[in-house]
Design an enzyme around this catalytic site. Structure first.
Site, PDB file in Angstrom:
ATOM      1  N   GLY A   1       0.763  -1.281  -0.149  1.00 55.72           N
ATOM      2  CA  GLY A   1      -0.004  -0.037  -0.016  1.00 55.72           C
ATOM      3  C   GLY A   1       0.861   1.188  -0.095  1.00 55.72           C
ATOM      4  O   GLY A   1       2.023   1.096   0.497  1.00 55.72           O
TER       5      GLY A   1
ATOM      6  N   GLN B   1       3.048   9.841   0.715  1.00 52.04           N
ATOM      7  CA  GLN B   1       4.304   9.214   0.972  1.00 52.04           C
ATOM      8  C   GLN B   1       5.306   9.570  -0.375  1.00 52.04           C
ATOM      9  O   GLN B   1       6.438   9.204  -0.011  1.00 52.04           O
ATOM     10  CB  GLN B   1       4.081   7.752   1.050  1.00 52.04           C
ATOM     11  CG  GLN B   1       3.613   7.374   2.511  1.00 52.04           C
ATOM     12  CD  GLN B   1       3.282   5.902   2.552  1.00 52.04           C
ATOM     13  OE1 GLN B   1       2.384   5.478   2.034  1.00 52.04           O
ATOM     14  NE2 GLN B   1       4.057   5.112   3.157  1.00 52.04           N
TER      15      GLN B   1
ATOM     16  N   CYS C   1       5.680  -0.237   7.374  1.00 50.22           N
ATOM     17  CA  CYS C   1       5.409   1.009   6.549  1.00 50.22           C
ATOM     18  C   CYS C   1       6.546   1.200   5.590  1.00 50.22           C
ATOM     19  O   CYS C   1       7.930   1.451   6.013  1.00 50.22           O
ATOM     20  CB  CYS C   1       4.962   2.279   7.241  1.00 50.22           C
ATOM     21  SG  CYS C   1       4.600   3.607   6.609  1.00 50.22           S
ATOM     22  N   LEU C   2       6.498   1.688   4.457  1.00 55.49           N
ATOM     23  CA  LEU C   2       7.556   2.032   3.570  1.00 55.49           C
ATOM     24  C   LEU C   2       8.139   3.594   3.944  1.00 55.49           C
ATOM     25  O   LEU C   2       9.332   3.579   3.718  1.00 55.49           O
ATOM     26  CB  LEU C   2       7.107   2.139   2.076  1.00 55.49           C
ATOM     27  CG  LEU C   2       6.510   0.896   1.483  1.00 55.49           C
ATOM     28  CD1 LEU C   2       5.778   1.147   0.177  1.00 55.49           C
ATOM     29  CD2 LEU C   2       7.681  -0.029   1.563  1.00 55.49           C
TER      30      LEU C   2
ATOM     31  N   HIS D   1      -4.552   1.748   7.701  1.00 55.93           N
ATOM     32  CA  HIS D   1      -3.213   2.358   7.695  1.00 55.93           C
ATOM     33  C   HIS D   1      -2.837   3.343   6.528  1.00 55.93           C
ATOM     34  O   HIS D   1      -2.204   4.265   7.063  1.00 55.93           O
ATOM     35  CB  HIS D   1      -2.150   1.012   7.409  1.00 55.93           C
ATOM     36  CG  HIS D   1      -0.715   1.401   7.299  1.00 55.93           C
ATOM     37  ND1 HIS D   1       0.095   0.914   8.399  1.00 55.93           N
ATOM     38  CD2 HIS D   1      -0.148   2.116   6.360  1.00 55.93           C
ATOM     39  CE1 HIS D   1       1.376   1.443   8.038  1.00 55.93           C
ATOM     40  NE2 HIS D   1       1.216   2.094   7.024  1.00 55.93           N
ATOM     41  N   GLU D   2      -3.216   3.033   5.406  1.00 49.63           N
ATOM     42  CA  GLU D   2      -3.100   4.033   4.153  1.00 49.63           C
ATOM     43  C   GLU D   2      -3.823   5.307   4.550  1.00 49.63           C
ATOM     44  O   GLU D   2      -3.402   6.370   4.090  1.00 49.63           O
ATOM     45  CB  GLU D   2      -3.237   3.608   2.993  1.00 49.63           C
ATOM     46  CG  GLU D   2      -2.405   2.225   2.748  1.00 49.63           C
ATOM     47  CD  GLU D   2      -0.929   2.360   2.662  1.00 49.63           C
ATOM     48  OE1 GLU D   2      -0.251   3.661   2.544  1.00 49.63           O
ATOM     49  OE2 GLU D   2      -0.316   1.775   2.985  1.00 49.63           O
TER      50      GLU D   2
ATOM     51  N   HIS E   1      -2.196   7.958   6.807  1.00 52.68           N
ATOM     52  CA  HIS E   1      -1.085   8.743   6.095  1.00 52.68           C
ATOM     53  C   HIS E   1      -1.801   9.981   5.390  1.00 52.68           C
ATOM     54  O   HIS E   1      -1.308  11.049   5.712  1.00 52.68           O
ATOM     55  CB  HIS E   1      -0.731   8.250   4.878  1.00 52.68           C
ATOM     56  CG  HIS E   1       0.639   7.079   5.356  1.00 52.68           C
ATOM     57  ND1 HIS E   1       1.603   7.487   6.018  1.00 52.68           N
ATOM     58  CD2 HIS E   1       0.588   5.665   5.057  1.00 52.68           C
ATOM     59  CE1 HIS E   1       2.555   6.518   6.109  1.00 52.68           C
ATOM     60  NE2 HIS E   1       1.929   5.385   5.685  1.00 52.68           N
TER      61      HIS E   1
END
Length: 188
Positions: free
Chosen positions: A46, A51, A113-114, A155-156, A159
Site C-alpha cells: 500500500g 508518501q 510501513c515504507l 493504515h493508508e 497517512h
C-alpha cells in the site's frame, strides 16, 4: 511511469493532512501509475500519495496474493536458483476514501510501513469497516472490508490524515522505533 522517492519519518511532510482530489485527469492517472511502480519496487502492499510528496487524498493497494493453483516458477536472482509461487496482482485505487461504520470488534496485526523502513509493531484496529471512495473517473464505490484489506486501507488512510502507524504505539515504543530507524540510517 517513474519510481518516486518515498518520504521517510521524521519528514514533516508525512504529518500534512492531505487535500481532496478535485480533478480527475491524466495527471492523476500518471501519479497513480508512478505510485504503483514505486510501491512494487519497494515491495510494499500500500502507498498513500503523501508518501511520495503529493498531499492528495489518494492511495493505492495491492495485497499481491500468491496463486495456490499455479505452478511454481524458477527464478534466477543474483546467480541463485529458487522457486516461488506466482503472485496474483489486484491493484486497487482509492480516491478521496472515507471510512464509514468501523466495527467495534478490534484485531491486532503486525504492521510495517515504507515510510518507516524495517520497523514493525503490533497495531490494534477495527477488524472491519465500510469504505466509500471514488475511482479514477470520479465514480463512487462502497465496500465492506475485512482482514488484511481492512487493515491496509486504515493504515493508508491514516497517512492521509498525517498519522503514521508508529503514532498508534506508546510514547516509549514510538521513541524506540524512531531511534532504531535513525541508527539504521547512520549505518547505511
Amino acid at each position: 511511469m517513474a519510481i518516486r522517492e518515498i518520504l521517510e519519518a521524521p519528514d514533516p511532510r508525512l504529518k500534512v493532512v492531505s487535500a481532496p482530489v478535485e480533478t480527475f485527469d491524466d495527471e492523476l492517472k500518471t501519479l497513480v501509475e508512478d505510485m504503483f511502480e514505486t510501491m512494487y519496487a519497494a515491495h510494499g502492499i500500500g502507498l498513500a500519495a503523501i508518501q511520495v510528496g503529493e498531499p492528495l487524498r489518494l492511495l493505492v493497494i495491492d495485497l499481491q496474493e500468491e496463486d495456490p493453483d499455479a505452478e511454481p516458477e524458477e527464478c534466477d536472482h543474483d546467480g541463485t536458483h529458487h522457486t516461488h509461487q506466482p503472485v496474483i496482482n489486484d491493484p486497487r485505487v482509492f480516491v478521496n476514501p472515507e471510512i464509514l461504520d468501523p466495527s467495534d470488534d478490534l484485531k491486532t496485526y503486525q504492521e510495517g510501513c515504507l515510510s518507516v523502513p524495517d520497523i514493525f509493531a503490533d497495531v490494534e484496529r477495527p477488524a472491519q469497516c465500510r469504505v466509500r471512495w471514488q475511482d479514477l473517473e470520479g465514480n463512487q464505490h462502497e465496500e465492506e472490508m475485512t482482514g488484511m484489506l481492512a487493515v491496509c486501507i486504515q493504515h493508508e488512510m491514516d497517512h492521509l490524515n498525517g498519522i503514521l502507524f508508529i503514532d498508534h504505539l506508546s510514547r516509549l515504543k514510538r521513541s524506540m522505533a524512531l531511534k532504531k530507524l535513525e541508527k539504521a540510517r547512520k549505518a547505511a
